[in-house]
Design a protein around this motif. Structure first.
Motif, PDB file in Angstrom:
ATOM      1  N   HIS A  30      -1.124  -0.914  -7.410  1.00  0.00           N
ATOM      2  CA  HIS A  30      -1.778   0.425  -7.402  1.00  0.00           C
ATOM      3  C   HIS A  30      -2.857   0.575  -6.048  1.00  0.00           C
ATOM      4  O   HIS A  30      -2.772   1.544  -5.519  1.00  0.00           O
ATOM      5  CB  HIS A  30      -2.979   0.438  -8.345  1.00  0.00           C
ATOM      6  CG  HIS A  30      -3.572   1.646  -8.580  1.00  0.00           C
ATOM      7  ND1 HIS A  30      -4.734   1.959  -8.054  1.00  0.00           N
ATOM      8  CD2 HIS A  30      -3.318   2.626  -9.535  1.00  0.00           C
ATOM      9  CE1 HIS A  30      -5.357   3.059  -8.464  1.00  0.00           C
ATOM     10  NE2 HIS A  30      -4.315   3.775  -9.166  1.00  0.00           N
ATOM     11  N   LEU A  31      -3.063  -0.693  -5.473  1.00  0.00           N
ATOM     12  CA  LEU A  31      -3.814  -0.602  -4.233  1.00  0.00           C
ATOM     13  C   LEU A  31      -2.981  -0.175  -2.864  1.00  0.00           C
ATOM     14  O   LEU A  31      -3.398   0.654  -2.333  1.00  0.00           O
ATOM     15  CB  LEU A  31      -4.290  -1.812  -3.894  1.00  0.00           C
ATOM     16  CG  LEU A  31      -5.247  -1.884  -2.766  1.00  0.00           C
ATOM     17  CD1 LEU A  31      -6.485  -1.236  -2.865  1.00  0.00           C
ATOM     18  CD2 LEU A  31      -5.914  -3.459  -2.593  1.00  0.00           C
TER      19      LEU A  31
ATOM     20  N   ALA B 292      -5.559  -1.279 -13.073  1.00  0.00           N
ATOM     21  CA  ALA B 292      -6.054   0.030 -11.980  1.00  0.00           C
ATOM     22  C   ALA B 292      -5.959   1.207 -12.924  1.00  0.00           C
ATOM     23  O   ALA B 292      -5.153   1.592 -13.714  1.00  0.00           O
ATOM     24  CB  ALA B 292      -5.198  -0.174 -10.837  1.00  0.00           C
TER      25      ALA B 292
ATOM     26  N   PRO C 132     -10.289  -4.574  -1.599  1.00  0.00           N
ATOM     27  CA  PRO C 132     -11.539  -4.364  -2.281  1.00  0.00           C
ATOM     28  C   PRO C 132     -12.520  -5.354  -1.791  1.00  0.00           C
ATOM     29  O   PRO C 132     -12.328  -6.366  -1.439  1.00  0.00           O
ATOM     30  CB  PRO C 132     -11.184  -4.627  -3.776  1.00  0.00           C
ATOM     31  CG  PRO C 132      -9.617  -4.371  -3.790  1.00  0.00           C
ATOM     32  CD  PRO C 132      -9.159  -4.803  -2.348  1.00  0.00           C
TER      33      PRO C 132
ATOM     34  N   THR D  23     -15.864  -0.249 -10.541  1.00  0.00           N
ATOM     35  CA  THR D  23     -15.319   0.589  -9.456  1.00  0.00           C
ATOM     36  C   THR D  23     -15.509  -0.453  -8.351  1.00  0.00           C
ATOM     37  O   THR D  23     -16.753  -0.754  -8.135  1.00  0.00           O
ATOM     38  CB  THR D  23     -16.056   1.782  -9.382  1.00  0.00           C
ATOM     39  OG1 THR D  23     -15.783   2.721 -10.607  1.00  0.00           O
ATOM     40  CG2 THR D  23     -15.641   2.484  -8.153  1.00  0.00           C
TER      41      THR D  23
ATOM     42  N   LEU E 183      -2.938   3.534  -3.459  1.00  0.00           N
ATOM     43  CA  LEU E 183      -4.093   4.112  -3.030  1.00  0.00           C
ATOM     44  C   LEU E 183      -4.302   4.202  -1.401  1.00  0.00           C
ATOM     45  O   LEU E 183      -4.865   5.143  -1.120  1.00  0.00           O
ATOM     46  CB  LEU E 183      -5.359   3.441  -3.756  1.00  0.00           C
ATOM     47  CG  LEU E 183      -6.545   3.898  -3.663  1.00  0.00           C
ATOM     48  CD1 LEU E 183      -6.903   5.073  -4.451  1.00  0.00           C
ATOM     49  CD2 LEU E 183      -7.761   2.942  -4.101  1.00  0.00           C
ATOM     50  N   THR E 184      -3.977   3.194  -0.879  1.00  0.00           N
ATOM     51  CA  THR E 184      -4.032   3.098   0.453  1.00  0.00           C
ATOM     52  C   THR E 184      -3.164   4.011   1.206  1.00  0.00           C
ATOM     53  O   THR E 184      -3.590   4.821   2.119  1.00  0.00           O
ATOM     54  CB  THR E 184      -3.678   1.567   0.919  1.00  0.00           C
ATOM     55  OG1 THR E 184      -4.452   0.702   0.592  1.00  0.00           O
ATOM     56  CG2 THR E 184      -3.485   1.482   2.543  1.00  0.00           C
TER      57      THR E 184
ATOM     58  N   SER F  44     -12.020   4.098  -3.090  1.00  0.00           N
ATOM     59  CA  SER F  44     -12.800   3.113  -4.244  1.00  0.00           C
ATOM     60  C   SER F  44     -11.470   2.903  -5.237  1.00  0.00           C
ATOM     61  O   SER F  44     -10.709   3.510  -5.318  1.00  0.00           O
ATOM     62  CB  SER F  44     -13.640   3.783  -5.098  1.00  0.00           C
ATOM     63  OG  SER F  44     -14.889   3.862  -4.276  1.00  0.00           O
ATOM     64  N   ARG F  45     -11.244   1.578  -5.687  1.00  0.00           N
ATOM     65  CA  ARG F  45     -10.574   1.030  -6.753  1.00  0.00           C
ATOM     66  C   ARG F  45     -11.342   1.145  -8.259  1.00  0.00           C
ATOM     67  O   ARG F  45     -12.274   0.488  -8.193  1.00  0.00           O
ATOM     68  CB  ARG F  45      -9.922  -0.129  -6.380  1.00  0.00           C
ATOM     69  CG  ARG F  45      -8.987  -0.772  -7.406  1.00  0.00           C
ATOM     70  CD  ARG F  45      -8.277  -1.917  -7.080  1.00  0.00           C
ATOM     71  NE  ARG F  45      -9.019  -3.180  -6.976  1.00  0.00           N
ATOM     72  CZ  ARG F  45      -8.713  -4.217  -6.859  1.00  0.00           C
ATOM     73  NH1 ARG F  45      -7.166  -4.403  -6.959  1.00  0.00           N
ATOM     74  NH2 ARG F  45      -9.519  -5.356  -7.020  1.00  0.00           N
ATOM     75  N   ARG F  46     -10.670   1.755  -8.848  1.00  0.00           N
ATOM     76  CA  ARG F  46     -11.365   1.937 -10.252  1.00  0.00           C
ATOM     77  C   ARG F  46     -10.435   0.914 -11.418  1.00  0.00           C
ATOM     78  O   ARG F  46      -9.115   0.824 -11.304  1.00  0.00           O
ATOM     79  CB  ARG F  46     -11.175   3.119 -10.960  1.00  0.00           C
ATOM     80  CG  ARG F  46     -12.272   3.987 -10.199  1.00  0.00           C
ATOM     81  CD  ARG F  46     -12.046   5.560 -10.573  1.00  0.00           C
ATOM     82  NE  ARG F  46     -12.317   5.828 -12.095  1.00  0.00           N
ATOM     83  CZ  ARG F  46     -11.568   6.324 -12.690  1.00  0.00           C
ATOM     84  NH1 ARG F  46     -10.149   7.078 -12.363  1.00  0.00           N
ATOM     85  NH2 ARG F  46     -11.612   6.587 -13.981  1.00  0.00           N
TER      86      ARG F  46
ATOM     87  N   VAL G 262     -13.231  -0.024  -1.295  1.00  0.00           N
ATOM     88  CA  VAL G 262     -12.411  -0.526  -0.515  1.00  0.00           C
ATOM     89  C   VAL G 262     -12.873  -0.482   1.029  1.00  0.00           C
ATOM     90  O   VAL G 262     -13.421   0.487   1.429  1.00  0.00           O
ATOM     91  CB  VAL G 262     -11.000   0.074  -0.647  1.00  0.00           C
ATOM     92  CG1 VAL G 262      -9.948  -0.396   0.375  1.00  0.00           C
ATOM     93  CG2 VAL G 262     -10.475  -0.071  -1.948  1.00  0.00           C
TER      94      VAL G 262
END
Length: 294
Positions: free
Chosen positions: A201-202, A150, A243, A166, A205-206, A266-268, A169
Motif C-alpha cells: 500500500h505504501l 493499510a 513512515p 495514522t 501511496l508514494t 500520511s499512512r493510515r 510519511v
C-alpha cells in the motif's frame, strides 16, 4: 468398539478409590443405581470385568487396574483441556494470531506487546509478516485473528475494520545530500530512489503522491523491509519515503537526514478482525491496540 465415556471412567475411579458403590455415589452426587449402570455399561463396552466385590470392599481386577492407571491420565488431560479452553475463552490465556507489515511490526507493535506482557502475561501473540491484502484474506478465512492493515480497504462480509493509527510519511535522505527543508515531488523524482515493493500500500501511496505532481520516477531498487531501506539510505544508495519512526534512533543516525514531504503524506492503519466469534484473548489484544489509537 465405541469410545470411552469419561464420566463412566470417573465413576470407576471413584469406586476403586473409595471401595464401594455407595461411597462413590455420595462422592459423585449420583444415585447408586446410576453408579452401577456406569460400571455395567463400561464393562460391556470393553468386554472385560473391571471390578469384583471382596469381603469388605470392591476391588479392581487386573483389567480394571490397567484402565484405572490410564484413566487417571485421561481425566487429568481432559480437565486440563477444558481449563485451557475456558482460559482462552475468558481471555486469561491463549494464542492470538496477528498479521501486519514489517514497518508496523518494527515501529508500532513493540509497545503494544510490552503492555500486553504486563497485563495479560498468559496471552501469546504469534506475529506473521503479511501485506494488507493477505492479512485480510487470512482473517476472513479464520487462519488469522487480527490484521493490522493499510486503509482504506474494500469491505468484506463478516470482517470489521476500525481506524487505528495514522503515521506521517517522511523523506529519508543520505546525510551528505544537499536537500531543501521540505522535499517536493519534483526535487525527489530527480534523485536516486528506493521504493517499497509494488505490492504494498505504501508503494501505491508514494506513486500517487508523485503522480499528483505530474511525476513518475523509477526506483533503483524495490524492497519490502523498511529497516533494510533505511540502511541503504544511510549507505548513500538513494532516498526513500517511509513512515516516521516513533523512536529517535533514525534521527540520531549521522548518515541519515529526515525531511518532511510537501505536500504531506500520511499512512493510515486499521485493525481488522472477525465481527463475530472473537474469543476472550483476541478481544483483550484488540482492546489493548485501541488504547494505542492515534
Amino acid at each position: 468398539m465405541r469410545e470411552l465415556n469419561l464420566d463412566q471412567v470417573r465413576t470407576l475411579l471413584a469406586v476403586a478409590d473409595l471401595g464401594s458403590f455407595s461411597a462413590a455415589a455420595r462422592a459423585l452426587h449420583l444415585a447408586q443405581p446410576t453408579v452401577s449402570l456406569h460400571i455395567t455399561e463400561l464393562e460391556a463396552r470393553l468386554d472385560a470385568r473391571l471390578l469384583v466385590r471382596g469381603h469388605r470392599r470392591v476391588e479392581p481386577t487386573a483389567a480394571g487396574v490397567a484402565l484405572i492407571e490410564r484413566g487417571r491420565r485421561l481425566l487429568r488431560e481432559a480437565d486440563e483441556a477444558v481449563d485451557a479452553v475456558r482460559r482462552q475463552s475468558r481471555g486469561l490465556a491463549g494464542r492470538v494470531r496477528l498479521g501486519s507489515s514489517t514497518g508496523v511490526v518494527v515501529d508500532l507493535l513493540p509497545q503494544v506487546l510490552q503492555a500486553l506482557e504486563g497485563e495479560h502475561a498468559g496471552i501469546e501473540v504469534e506475529v506473521s509478516i503479511l501485506g494488507s491484502a493477505e492479512a485480510l484474506a487470512r482473517v476472513a478465512a479464520g487462519t488469522l485473528d487480527i490484521g493490522l492493515v493499510a486503509l482504506p480497504q474494500p469491505p468484506l462480509p463478516g470482517i470489521r475494520i476500525t481506524p487505528w493509527r495514522t503515521q506521517p510519511v517522511m523523506a529519508y535522505l543520505p546525510d551528505r545530500w544537499k536537500a531543501p527543508r521540505r522535499v517536493t515531488p519534483a526535487w525527489l523524482a530527480a534523485q536516486p530512489l528506493i521504493f517499497n515493493d509494488p505490492g504494498t500500500h505504501l508503494f501505491r501511496l508514494t506513486m500517487a503522491w508523485f503522480a499528483a505532481a505530474g511525476e513518475s520516477p523509477r526506483a533503483r531498487i524495490e524492497l519490502n523491509y523498511d529497516a533494510a531501506i533505511r540502511s541503504l539510505v544511510a549507505a548513500g544508495y538513494g532516498a526513500a519515503l517511509l513512515p516516521a519512526q516513533l523512536e529517535e534512533s533514525v534521527l540520531s543516525n549521522a548518515r541519515i537526514q529526515v525531511r518532511p514531504p510537501s505536500p504531506r503524506i500520511s499512512r493510515r492503519i486499521g485493525i481488522a478482525h472477525r465481527a463475530r466469534g472473537t474469543d476472550g484473548s483476541t478481544a483483550h489484544v484488540i482492546e489493548l491496540l485501541e488504547r494505542f489509537r492515534g
